[in-house]
Write a protein that holds these residues in place. Sequence first.
Motif, PDB file in Angstrom:
ATOM      1  N   ASP A  83      23.085 -22.366  82.137  1.00 48.84           N
ATOM      2  CA  ASP A  83      23.869 -23.569  82.431  1.00 48.84           C
ATOM      3  C   ASP A  83      24.457 -24.061  81.117  1.00 48.84           C
ATOM      4  O   ASP A  83      23.737 -24.615  80.278  1.00 48.84           O
ATOM      5  CB  ASP A  83      22.969 -24.638  83.056  1.00 48.84           C
ATOM      6  CG  ASP A  83      23.741 -25.902  83.423  1.00 48.84           C
ATOM      7  OD1 ASP A  83      24.938 -25.987  83.093  1.00 48.84           O
ATOM      8  OD2 ASP A  83      23.141 -26.791  84.054  1.00 48.84           O
ATOM      9  N   PRO A  84      25.757 -23.854  80.888  1.00 46.92           N
ATOM     10  CA  PRO A  84      26.366 -24.246  79.607  1.00 46.92           C
ATOM     11  C   PRO A  84      26.227 -25.728  79.295  1.00 46.92           C
ATOM     12  O   PRO A  84      26.313 -26.124  78.136  1.00 46.92           O
ATOM     13  CB  PRO A  84      27.841 -23.854  79.790  1.00 46.92           C
ATOM     14  CG  PRO A  84      27.841 -22.812  80.870  1.00 46.92           C
ATOM     15  CD  PRO A  84      26.726 -23.198  81.790  1.00 46.92           C
ATOM     16  N   GLY A  85      26.008 -26.554  80.295  1.00 49.76           N
ATOM     17  CA  GLY A  85      25.918 -27.986  80.057  1.00 49.76           C
ATOM     18  C   GLY A  85      24.538 -28.476  79.681  1.00 49.76           C
ATOM     19  O   GLY A  85      24.369 -29.658  79.370  1.00 49.76           O
ATOM     20  N   TRP A  86      23.549 -27.586  79.697  1.00 43.85           N
ATOM     21  CA  TRP A  86      22.175 -28.005  79.405  1.00 43.85           C
ATOM     22  C   TRP A  86      21.502 -26.983  78.502  1.00 43.85           C
ATOM     23  O   TRP A  86      21.381 -25.813  78.851  1.00 43.85           O
ATOM     24  CB  TRP A  86      21.376 -28.151  80.703  1.00 43.85           C
ATOM     25  CG  TRP A  86      19.922 -28.470  80.487  1.00 43.85           C
ATOM     26  CD1 TRP A  86      18.880 -27.586  80.453  1.00 43.85           C
ATOM     27  CD2 TRP A  86      19.349 -29.764  80.251  1.00 43.85           C
ATOM     28  NE1 TRP A  86      17.689 -28.232  80.225  1.00 43.85           N
ATOM     29  CE2 TRP A  86      17.953 -29.572  80.101  1.00 43.85           C
ATOM     30  CE3 TRP A  86      19.882 -31.054  80.167  1.00 43.85           C
ATOM     31  CZ2 TRP A  86      17.084 -30.633  79.867  1.00 43.85           C
ATOM     32  CZ3 TRP A  86      19.018 -32.111  79.933  1.00 43.85           C
ATOM     33  CH2 TRP A  86      17.646 -31.901  79.791  1.00 43.85           C
ATOM     34  N   ARG A  87      21.058 -27.429  77.344  1.00 45.71           N
ATOM     35  CA  ARG A  87      20.282 -26.556  76.460  1.00 45.71           C
ATOM     36  C   ARG A  87      18.813 -26.897  76.634  1.00 45.71           C
ATOM     37  O   ARG A  87      18.390 -28.040  76.372  1.00 45.71           O
ATOM     38  CB  ARG A  87      20.684 -26.752  74.994  1.00 45.71           C
ATOM     39  CG  ARG A  87      19.851 -25.888  74.032  1.00 45.71           C
ATOM     40  CD  ARG A  87      20.242 -26.138  72.584  1.00 45.71           C
ATOM     41  NE  ARG A  87      19.327 -25.491  71.658  1.00 45.71           N
ATOM     42  CZ  ARG A  87      19.449 -24.246  71.229  1.00 45.71           C
ATOM     43  NH1 ARG A  87      20.474 -23.509  71.665  1.00 45.71           N
ATOM     44  NH2 ARG A  87      18.575 -23.712  70.393  1.00 45.71           N
ATOM     45  N   PRO A  88      17.993 -25.955  77.049  1.00 43.15           N
ATOM     46  CA  PRO A  88      16.582 -26.242  77.276  1.00 43.15           C
ATOM     47  C   PRO A  88      15.895 -26.697  75.987  1.00 43.15           C
ATOM     48  O   PRO A  88      15.965 -25.996  74.959  1.00 43.15           O
ATOM     49  CB  PRO A  88      16.007 -24.893  77.744  1.00 43.15           C
ATOM     50  CG  PRO A  88      17.177 -24.161  78.299  1.00 43.15           C
ATOM     51  CD  PRO A  88      18.345 -24.570  77.450  1.00 43.15           C
ATOM     52  N   PRO A  89      15.257 -27.860  76.005  1.00 39.65           N
ATOM     53  CA  PRO A  89      14.496 -28.274  74.824  1.00 39.65           C
ATOM     54  C   PRO A  89      13.233 -27.443  74.692  1.00 39.65           C
ATOM     55  O   PRO A  89      12.658 -26.981  75.685  1.00 39.65           O
ATOM     56  CB  PRO A  89      14.170 -29.742  75.127  1.00 39.65           C
ATOM     57  CG  PRO A  89      14.158 -29.829  76.613  1.00 39.65           C
ATOM     58  CD  PRO A  89      15.193 -28.852  77.098  1.00 39.65           C
ATOM     59  N   VAL A  90      12.801 -27.232  73.456  1.00 41.14           N
ATOM     60  CA  VAL A  90      11.544 -26.521  73.176  1.00 41.14           C
ATOM     61  C   VAL A  90      10.554 -27.553  72.665  1.00 41.14           C
ATOM     62  O   VAL A  90      10.753 -28.144  71.591  1.00 41.14           O
ATOM     63  CB  VAL A  90      11.750 -25.394  72.144  1.00 41.14           C
ATOM     64  CG1 VAL A  90      10.434 -24.660  71.902  1.00 41.14           C
ATOM     65  CG2 VAL A  90      12.829 -24.418  72.616  1.00 41.14           C
ATOM     66  N   LEU A  91       9.506 -27.786  73.419  1.00 42.32           N
ATOM     67  CA  LEU A  91       8.561 -28.851  73.124  1.00 42.32           C
ATOM     68  C   LEU A  91       7.183 -28.289  72.789  1.00 42.32           C
ATOM     69  O   LEU A  91       6.842 -27.166  73.174  1.00 42.32           O
ATOM     70  CB  LEU A  91       8.439 -29.795  74.329  1.00 42.32           C
ATOM     71  CG  LEU A  91       9.749 -30.332  74.916  1.00 42.32           C
ATOM     72  CD1 LEU A  91       9.458 -31.161  76.157  1.00 42.32           C
ATOM     73  CD2 LEU A  91      10.497 -31.156  73.870  1.00 42.32           C
ATOM     74  N   GLU A  92       6.404 -29.095  72.076  1.00 38.02           N
ATOM     75  CA  GLU A  92       5.020 -28.737  71.761  1.00 38.02           C
ATOM     76  C   GLU A  92       4.083 -29.719  72.459  1.00 38.02           C
ATOM     77  O   GLU A  92       4.316 -30.936  72.447  1.00 38.02           O
ATOM     78  CB  GLU A  92       4.779 -28.779  70.256  1.00 38.02           C
ATOM     79  CG  GLU A  92       5.621 -27.791  69.460  1.00 38.02           C
ATOM     80  CD  GLU A  92       5.303 -27.850  67.967  1.00 38.02           C
ATOM     81  OE1 GLU A  92       4.119 -27.747  67.593  1.00 38.02           O
ATOM     82  OE2 GLU A  92       6.257 -28.026  67.182  1.00 38.02           O
ATOM     83  N   THR A  93       3.027 -29.185  73.077  1.00 38.59           N
ATOM     84  CA  THR A  93       2.033 -30.038  73.737  1.00 38.59           C
ATOM     85  C   THR A  93       0.630 -29.522  73.449  1.00 38.59           C
ATOM     86  O   THR A  93       0.427 -28.343  73.128  1.00 38.59           O
ATOM     87  CB  THR A  93       2.222 -30.055  75.271  1.00 38.59           C
ATOM     88  OG1 THR A  93       2.029 -28.729  75.789  1.00 38.59           O
ATOM     89  CG2 THR A  93       3.597 -30.569  75.661  1.00 38.59           C
ATOM     90  N   VAL A  94      -0.314 -30.441  73.573  1.00 40.70           N
ATOM     91  CA  VAL A  94      -1.730 -30.088  73.607  1.00 40.70           C
ATOM     92  C   VAL A  94      -2.267 -30.777  74.856  1.00 40.70           C
ATOM     93  O   VAL A  94      -2.689 -31.935  74.821  1.00 40.70           O
ATOM     94  CB  VAL A  94      -2.488 -30.555  72.342  1.00 40.70           C
ATOM     95  CG1 VAL A  94      -3.960 -30.111  72.408  1.00 40.70           C
ATOM     96  CG2 VAL A  94      -1.821 -30.008  71.079  1.00 40.70           C
ATOM     97  N   ALA A  95      -2.198 -30.082  75.964  1.00 48.50           N
ATOM     98  CA  ALA A  95      -2.489 -30.712  77.251  1.00 48.50           C
ATOM     99  C   ALA A  95      -3.913 -31.228  77.334  1.00 48.50           C
ATOM    100  O   ALA A  95      -4.180 -32.209  78.030  1.00 48.50           O
ATOM    101  CB  ALA A  95      -2.226 -29.717  78.385  1.00 48.50           C
ATOM    102  N   SER A  96      -4.830 -30.607  76.630  1.00 47.02           N
ATOM    103  CA  SER A  96      -6.237 -30.997  76.724  1.00 47.02           C
ATOM    104  C   SER A  96      -6.487 -32.407  76.222  1.00 47.02           C
ATOM    105  O   SER A  96      -7.424 -33.075  76.669  1.00 47.02           O
ATOM    106  CB  SER A  96      -7.117 -30.003  75.954  1.00 47.02           C
ATOM    107  OG  SER A  96      -6.706 -29.938  74.593  1.00 47.02           O
TER     108      SER A  96
END
Length: 349
Positions: A221-234
């Motif tokens: 989708d040229p209109g949306w660049r997927p963000p790359v996120l960091e999580t520590v769900a625990s």
Amino acid sequence: MTRPSTPEDLARGVLAGDRSALARAITWVENGRPGAADLLRRVYSRTGRAHVVGLTGAPGVGKSTLAAALARHLRASGQRVGLIAVDPSSPFTGGALLGDRIRFSHGPVDDGVFFRSLASRGQVGGLSRATGDVIHLLDAAGMDTVLVETVGAGQSEVEVMRCAHTVVVVLAPGLGDDVQAAKAGILEVGDVLVVNKADQPGASRTVQELRQMLDLGAPRDPGWRPPVLETVASDGTGIDGLAAAIARHRQYLAESPAGAQRRLWQAEEALRQQVVALVWERLVRSPRWEAVAAAVARREISPAEAAVQLLAGLGDEPGPAAGDADPALAGQGAAEGRTRATEGRAAGG
């Protein structure tokens, strides 16, 4: 209190947000009970409000923990949340090997959250054959967000695109997920990319590699660049950022042509799968099926010729009424439809 026993009673309970009715309705749909199609018909016009978020990725990346943490965050903001976890099936009972008491024993338990684990029952693509219908029931019951955690099949999990508005691809450092994701095309289906367990060594490198892959590939989708996120769900680290990214993507879909295009594509896919399943069921139950299959086995006609013959005679075969369609066949591919239809015919169905 009398348990609802008719599609009309169950539909009324689901639309009223009755948890007992919702649980029973899901059981009807998952098991293909008589009347399940009528139940779904009665609630379908009340669906389309919930935002469906698919969480997919390889086993071991922490999808269950991430889903539970995200549900708690959404619940704290006042949302009603439905969670669907698709589990591998027992080869003996067909039920989920894992289950809600194990998978989400650490998760949210108040009345604003409804959890259900579904057995994949051999369905490829990381989902259960009933997933789409269960999403509709949760939507009709008033859930604001429905989280769908796939089975963890790794490279086959792109199927989640067919039912989710926002696809979250979950990876973890040190597992080689980034390479596998690139090979499988999973990155192409992700609207949000999450590196979970970001407190472990190699997390920053994984984030960098994912961003480089996004730079190299053509965006879906040229209109949306997927963000790359960091999580520590625990411990909840980064969950607020993930929830914000999902909200941004939901807003993007609401304001851009991409949202309408995705909804149309998903509707077409659901319709296509339903048509394939119902046509396959009618073909397998046709009295001509065995004779034509025997002719193919004797090499008298080719499979392609046989298919043309069967389809040519399909209009002469009586078919089920729309309200009698087996919902267990809805949303599944021809292979799954073949298995169920053959089993029904062998049992005298």
